[in-house]
Design an enzyme around this catalytic site. Structure first.
Site, PDB file in Angstrom:
ATOM      1  N   ASP A   1      36.642  34.272  37.222  1.00  0.00           N
ATOM      2  CA  ASP A   1      37.700  35.122  36.665  1.00  0.00           C
ATOM      3  C   ASP A   1      37.260  36.582  36.563  1.00  0.00           C
ATOM      4  O   ASP A   1      36.070  36.880  36.465  1.00  0.00           O
ATOM      5  CB  ASP A   1      38.065  34.651  35.253  1.00  0.00           C
TER       6      ASP A   1
ATOM      7  N   HIS B   1      32.597  33.840  35.297  1.00  0.00           N
ATOM      8  CA  HIS B   1      33.121  35.204  35.440  1.00  0.00           C
ATOM      9  C   HIS B   1      32.229  36.009  36.374  1.00  0.00           C
ATOM     10  O   HIS B   1      31.017  36.146  36.099  1.00  0.00           O
ATOM     11  CB  HIS B   1      33.204  35.897  34.070  1.00  0.00           C
TER      12      HIS B   1
END
Length: 277
Positions: free
Chosen positions: A65, A218
């Site tokens: 993400d 991430h």
């Protein structure tokens, strides 16, 4: 929707053409490609929803993400390429617009593209029209960066809410676009101030307990970038298998949560909102 399927097929074709020369048995690789049906939308990921993808024990879907992030995403891509692994990148529109060449590289190297809004706001409690506009702007920005142009509908039918903070109205709207909403089954908690070694041990322990699933990482986090090569090696050593997801035909197929399931993310979001008020 057919354009999405054709695009995914083209990317996979390019990957499979290069794979035999580059990927040996010592690499983690991709064990299978899973077409995810998107007709009518739907939601997956046990941290938020009472169902997830129809994965087998030991199968892992890697998702990243918040990128693309110059200086970080390149290293993530290099680590994935070294192990011949494919992942899904849920991109923030403003970040993709700021680094279009990097965003395009993600798709060019055969990874799956998803969306993560334009500005990463918490949408639960936000006016519907404002939240929808942020999501739509994210669709447009990512598509322009990755594919060179954007249309009226998103090119890829995968979306993840910032902080997993969805709403019934937004879920229904995304379903009308045949977009599947992704939560996660396991996360590395890499938003916490942990060391790469701590993050590695944490996510491996969680995967050993759950026997796989959709993993949230991430590509903006230096600690994740640092631990990723060893993480991929450990997945190989522990006989986990990587599954790449791509848009597929038909409706979404899922498997239900185990008995006693509750939404961990909803519990966290509700607690945060209580504190704010």
């Amino acid at each position: 929707m057919m354009k999405c399927v054709l695009l995914a097929a083209a990317l996979l074709c390019a990957f499979s053409t290069a794979a035999p020369a580059a990927c040996g048995p010592e690499t983690l690789g991709v064990s299978r490609v899973l077409p995810v049906g998107t007709v009518g939308g739907g939601e997956v990921g046990l941290k938020t929803y009472p169902q997830t993808l129809a994965l087998q024990p030991g199968e892992v879907v890697l998702t990243f993400d918040d990128g693309p992030s110059p200086g970080h995403t390149e290293k993530v891509l290099d680590a994935l390429a070294a192990q011949c692994v494919k992942a899904t990148f849920f991109m923030i529109g403003s970040n993709a617009a700021g680094a279009p060449a990097l965003a395009a590289r993600v798709a060019r190297e055969g990874h799956t593209i998803g969306y993560h809004s334009m500005t990463h706001p918490t949408m639960r409690g936000m006016a519907f029209e404002r939240a929808r506009a942020d999501i739509e702007n994210g669709f447009q920005a990512v598509d322009k960066a990755v594919f060179g142009k954007a249309g009226e509908r998103p090119r890829q039918p995968f979306f993840r809410f910032p902080g997993f903070a969805d709403t019934p109205q937004l879920d229904a709207w995304l379903a009308s676009l045949d977009v599947v909403i992704f939560g996660a089954d396991q996360w590395a908690s890499d938003w916490e101030p942990e060391s790469p070694d701590t993050e590695l041990k944490l996510i491996l322990a969680r995967l050993e307990k759950s026997k796989g699933g959709i993993v949230l990482l991430h590509d903006i986090q230096p600690r994740t970038v640092a631990m990723l090569p060893q993480f991929l090696q450990e997945l190989k050593k522990r006989s986990f298998r990587i599954v790449q997801i791509v848009p597929g035909p038909g409706p979404l197929e899922t498997q239900p949560a185990p008995p006693g399931w509750t939404s961990e993310t909803n519990r966290i979001i509700d607690k945060q909102r209580t504190r704010q008020h």
